[in-house]
Design a protein around this motif. Structure first.
Motif, short mmCIF file in Angstrom:
data_model
loop_
_atom_site.label_atom_id
_atom_site.label_comp_id
_atom_site.label_asym_id
_atom_site.label_seq_id
_atom_site.Cartn_x
_atom_site.Cartn_y
_atom_site.Cartn_z
N HIS A 64 0.80 -1.22 0.00
CA HIS A 64 0.00 0.00 0.00
C HIS A 64 0.84 1.28 0.00
CE1 HIS A 64 -3.27 -2.73 0.76
NE2 HIS A 64 -2.66 -3.20 1.83
N ALA A 65 2.05 1.22 0.56
CA ALA A 65 2.85 2.44 0.71
C ALA A 65 3.71 2.74 -0.50
CB ALA A 65 3.73 2.33 1.95
N LEU A 66 4.11 1.74 -1.27
CA LEU A 66 4.91 1.99 -2.47
C LEU A 66 4.04 2.69 -3.52
CD1 LEU A 66 7.40 1.58 -4.34
CD2 LEU A 66 6.43 -0.66 -4.94
N THR A 67 4.55 3.76 -4.09
CA THR A 67 3.85 4.46 -5.17
C THR A 67 4.40 3.95 -6.49
OG1 THR A 67 3.60 6.43 -3.78
CG2 THR A 67 3.23 6.70 -6.14
N ALA A 68 3.73 2.97 -7.07
CA ALA A 68 4.22 2.32 -8.28
C ALA A 68 3.76 3.07 -9.53
CB ALA A 68 3.75 0.87 -8.34
N SER A 69 4.68 3.22 -10.47
CA SER A 69 4.35 3.85 -11.75
C SER A 69 4.24 2.85 -12.88
CB SER A 69 5.41 4.90 -12.10
OG SER A 69 5.45 5.93 -11.14
N THR A 70 4.77 1.66 -12.68
CA THR A 70 4.74 0.61 -13.70
C THR A 70 4.38 -0.71 -13.03
OG1 THR A 70 7.13 0.26 -13.42
CG2 THR A 70 6.43 1.75 -15.20
N PRO A 71 3.86 -1.68 -13.80
CA PRO A 71 3.38 -2.93 -13.19
C PRO A 71 4.47 -3.92 -12.82
CG PRO A 71 2.94 -2.95 -15.54
CD PRO A 71 3.48 -1.59 -15.22
N ASP A 72 5.73 -3.49 -12.84
CA ASP A 72 6.82 -4.40 -12.49
C ASP A 72 7.55 -3.97 -11.22
OD1 ASP A 72 8.05 -2.12 -13.39
OD2 ASP A 72 9.21 -3.07 -14.99
N GLN A 73 6.95 -3.09 -10.43
CA GLN A 73 7.68 -2.53 -9.30
C GLN A 73 7.46 -3.28 -7.99
OE1 GLN A 73 7.00 1.98 -10.61
NE2 GLN A 73 8.46 1.82 -8.93
N LEU A 74 6.46 -4.14 -7.93
CA LEU A 74 6.24 -4.94 -6.71
C LEU A 74 6.34 -6.41 -7.05
CD1 LEU A 74 5.41 -5.20 -3.71
CD2 LEU A 74 3.03 -5.28 -4.50
N LEU A 75 7.27 -7.09 -6.40
CA LEU A 75 7.42 -8.54 -6.52
C LEU A 75 6.84 -9.16 -5.26
CD1 LEU A 75 11.17 -8.67 -7.71
CD2 LEU A 75 9.12 -8.12 -9.05
N TYR A 76 5.73 -9.86 -5.43
CA TYR A 76 4.99 -10.33 -4.25
C TYR A 76 4.10 -11.47 -4.69
CZ TYR A 76 1.77 -9.96 -0.20
OH TYR A 76 1.01 -10.21 0.89
N MET A 77 3.63 -12.27 -3.72
CA MET A 77 2.78 -13.41 -4.03
C MET A 77 1.66 -13.49 -3.00
SD MET A 77 4.59 -14.97 -1.46
CE MET A 77 5.09 -13.39 -0.86
N PRO A 78 0.63 -12.61 -3.12
CA PRO A 78 -0.40 -12.52 -2.09
C PRO A 78 -1.23 -13.78 -1.92
CG PRO A 78 -1.06 -11.30 -4.05
CD PRO A 78 0.37 -11.69 -4.24
N GLY A 79 -1.45 -14.54 -2.99
CA GLY A 79 -2.32 -15.70 -2.92
C GLY A 79 -1.71 -16.86 -2.17
N PHE A 80 -0.50 -17.27 -2.58
CA PHE A 80 0.13 -18.42 -1.94
C PHE A 80 0.79 -18.04 -0.63
CE2 PHE A 80 2.63 -22.50 -2.26
CZ PHE A 80 1.52 -23.31 -2.35
N ALA A 81 1.18 -16.76 -0.51
CA ALA A 81 1.70 -16.21 0.75
C ALA A 81 2.80 -17.09 1.34
CB ALA A 81 0.57 -16.03 1.76
N THR A 82 3.82 -17.34 0.54
CA THR A 82 4.89 -18.23 0.98
C THR A 82 6.05 -17.45 1.57
OG1 THR A 82 6.49 -19.86 0.19
CG2 THR A 82 5.85 -18.19 -1.36
N LEU A 83 6.61 -17.94 2.64
CA LEU A 83 7.81 -17.35 3.21
C LEU A 83 9.04 -17.78 2.42
CD1 LEU A 83 6.93 -17.92 6.95
CD2 LEU A 83 7.37 -15.68 5.93
N GLY A 84 10.00 -16.88 2.29
CA GLY A 84 11.24 -17.19 1.59
C GLY A 84 11.30 -16.67 0.18
N TYR A 85 10.27 -15.97 -0.26
CA TYR A 85 10.19 -15.50 -1.65
C TYR A 85 11.08 -14.27 -1.93
CZ TYR A 85 8.02 -13.32 -5.79
OH TYR A 85 7.78 -12.73 -7.00
N GLY A 86 11.11 -13.33 -1.00
CA GLY A 86 11.63 -12.00 -1.29
C GLY A 86 13.08 -11.95 -1.74
N ILE A 87 13.98 -12.64 -1.05
CA ILE A 87 15.40 -12.54 -1.36
C ILE A 87 15.70 -13.09 -2.76
CG2 ILE A 87 17.71 -13.34 -0.70
CD1 ILE A 87 16.84 -13.04 2.22
N PRO A 88 15.32 -14.33 -3.09
CA PRO A 88 15.62 -14.82 -4.44
C PRO A 88 14.85 -14.09 -5.53
CG PRO A 88 14.36 -16.45 -3.19
CD PRO A 88 14.77 -15.40 -2.23
N ALA A 89 13.64 -13.60 -5.25
CA ALA A 89 12.90 -12.85 -6.27
C ALA A 89 13.64 -11.58 -6.63
CB ALA A 89 11.49 -12.54 -5.79
N ALA A 90 14.21 -10.91 -5.64
CA ALA A 90 15.00 -9.71 -5.90
C ALA A 90 16.21 -10.04 -6.76
CB ALA A 90 15.44 -9.07 -4.59
#
Length: 567
Positions: free
Chosen positions: A424-450
């Motif tokens: 909610h706080a990130l002001t995105a200008s393009t559809p590639d600015q948030l890497l996230y998985m709200p549905g499966f909500a798995t831990l461990g995603y963020g570091i390798p996704a980056a």
């Protein structure tokens, strides 16, 4: 001719087909049984990224897709290599993202043989197939190559998701006498002119339209922007649709469909247009979109018309039954719809025969009592009661954006700092600015996704923000980032364990246990892995964090930024 090009085996058939489909990067770990895939990668100019765990390979491939737009490709070995990637693949399925997983399998004739072979699995393809879009065990080198071509055609023509191709060892290592399959376009659902006409008619009389867009509309960002501007309609997105239209746009409500004020506005719309979304509870947090008494039960007294578009017919009535259903690619549907509405390529309404603008006929800005921008401004004024923008996750996100700039890509995790912050706080200008998985909500995603995002676009600022609990699921991938020379800041907000679950225990009158965790010194851990490390107390983040982010982005190694909360 090199020795490698002389080896025309099943591995070469697959890799040559990958190259023909534009693949330039794979993620995975070499193993005893998959080396005939790896043999051919250098010849075709395909880079092999080696994470420290196959789950990281899957998440890295997902991050790579979200930034590059090209399906991520994962190569695993047999047995544990494949089973290790299943959680990442199931994540891609839940979020409708393309991923191709290649693995060797037991030789032909040894299916379910139970003879004690290395990495022998009872039925790898059968098991994986129950979790993904499909899993195919091929019988020939030619069939393996064709399966790759068919996977790419599916990615472009249907609801995308992960596909697994298993190549038996004898096929992988055996002769290939065929040719490389020519890439072909899959068959997308055809547009129904009658549905387009009905949608145009409904929109033509709308006085209070609203648009909700999800991940299925990511490729149609230009068309979505044209539509909302022509209709003067507010746009709200799901987390997977974040940034489809710049969130600085006066008609954008951001990725805030969970907010009660946004849900109320969707219920008050006379025409609600839902594009490429299942309207999942993982986005709505127990609420509903549209005029509904409860999920799936429409409030007919509201007189609302719901138009839904999705490339998957099974999505069209999910969580909100529709009145006008378009089974189509979102971009193709919107182009046809706007043509029917007389909206030009520049978003302007065309003139009618009597010289008036078509927009007056279909009830957009000219006839609305309250403009779309006024509606958005009014709704935004209520957000202080919908969401705590001063919570640590939101504060950290804004400070990261300050230090990295407005084009930053932020990867998150199933951490409070993500779903109660960055989304909610990130002001995105393009559809590639948030890497996230709200549905499966798995831990461990963020570091390798980056990591995958930075591989896709090394010049782009990429930052990972996650909690200490999530970080420990994949902290080993900092070593991979160091090895690859990736200057990624990894911001680890340390609140002492699984605080979300601890809160739920308290709510259920359970004395908290098993949720308060020992943690390492993340800054020192980052240094020990060949990167840099910084520790910042919560009280100092306003001044220290933006500077730490800017300095980290100038490095050619990762930086572990350890934010201590309440310590």
């Amino acid at each position: 001719m090199s020795a490698e090009t002389n080896v025309r085996n099943g591995g070469r058939a697959v890799v040559a087909t990958l190259a023909a489909h534009g693949v330039d990067t794979t993620f995975g770990i070499p193993g005893t049984h998959n080396l005939e895939f790896y043999r051919h990668l250098p010849e075709f100019g395909i880079r092999a990224v080696t994470p420290r765990h196959e789950q990281g390979a899957g998440y890295g491939a997902d991050g790579y897709f979200l930034v590059s737009g090209k399906p991520g490709v994962v190569i695993t070995t047999s047995g544990p290599g494949l089973t290790n990637v299943i959680t990442a693949a199931a994540t891609a399925y839940a979020e409708s993202r393309p991923m191709l997983i290649l693995s060797p399998g037991v030789p032909t004739g040894f299916e379910r043989a139970d003879v004690g072979m290395l990495h022998e699995t009872k039925d790898s393809s059968g098991a994986v197939g129950h979790l993904l879009v499909s899993s195919q065990r091929t019988r020939t080198a030619e069939g393996a190559a064709q399966a790759v071509a068919e996977a790419f055609a599916m990615f472009d023509s249907a609801r995308p998701g992960p596909v697994h191709i298993e190549v038996p060892l004898d096929v992988l290592e055996g002769a290939w006498n065929g040719s490389v399959p020519v890439p072909f376009a899959g068959r997308r659902p055809g547009l129904d002119d009658h549905v387009v006409a009905r949608a145009a008619e409904a929109i033509g009389s709308a006085k209070r339209p609203m648009v909700v867009a999800g991940g299925g509309a990511r490729r149609a960002h230009a068309e979505v922007a044209r539509l909302i501007e022509a209709l003067d309609a507010p746009l709200a997105t799901t987390a997977n649709g974040k940034g489809i239209v710049s969130e600085t746009h006066p008609l954008s409500l951001g990725s805030n469909v969970r907010f009660p004020s946004v849900q109320a506005e969707s219920g008050a719309a006379d025409v609600l247009i839902v594009l490429g979304s299942e309207l999942a509870d993982s986005d709505l947090w127990g609420g509903v979109i549209g005029a509904q008494r409860r999920i799936g039960v429409r409030d007919e007294s509201a007189g609302q018309t719901v138009i839904r578009c999705d490339i998957d017919p099974d999505q069209l009535n999910k969580n909100l039954p529709g009145d006008i259903l378009a089974c189509a690619d979102t971009g193709e549907f919107l182009i046809a719809l706007m043509s029917a509405l007389g909206i030009g390529d520049d978003g302007a309404a065309s003139a009618n025969d009597d010289g008036t603008e078509s927009s007056e006929r279909h009830g957009s800005a000219a006839s609305a009592k309250e403009s779309g921008a006024d509606r958005v401004a009014r709704i935004r004024e209520t957000w202080a009661t919908d969401f705590d923008f001063d919570a640590i996750g939101a504060r950290v996100t804004r400070l990261v954006e300050e230090g990295a700039g407005s084009t930053v890509v932020i990867s998150g995790d199933s951490s409070q700092v993500t779903y109660d912050g960055t989304v909610h706080a990130l002001t995105a200008s393009t559809p590639d600015q948030l890497l996230y998985m709200p549905g499966f909500a798995t831990l461990g995603y963020g570091i390798p996704a980056a990591l995958g995002a930075k591989v896709a676009d090394p010049a782009r600022p990429v930052v990972c923000i996650l909690g200490d609990g999530a970080a420990m699921f994949s902290i080993q991938e900092l070593m991979t980032a160091a090895e690859l020379g990736l200057g990624i800041p990894f911001v680890i907000v340390d609140n002492g364990g699984y605080a979300e679950i601890e809160g739920q225990m308290v709510d259920r009158d359970i004395e908290p246990f098993a949720v308060r965790l020992a943690r390492p010194d993340f800054a020192k851990l980052g240094e020990s892995m060949g990167g840099a490390g910084v520790t910042i107390a919560e009280a100092d983040i306003d001044s220290a964090l933006p500077r730490a982010i800017a300095e980290a982005l100038d490095r050619t190694v990762p930086t572990a930024i350890h934010i201590t909360v309440g310590h």
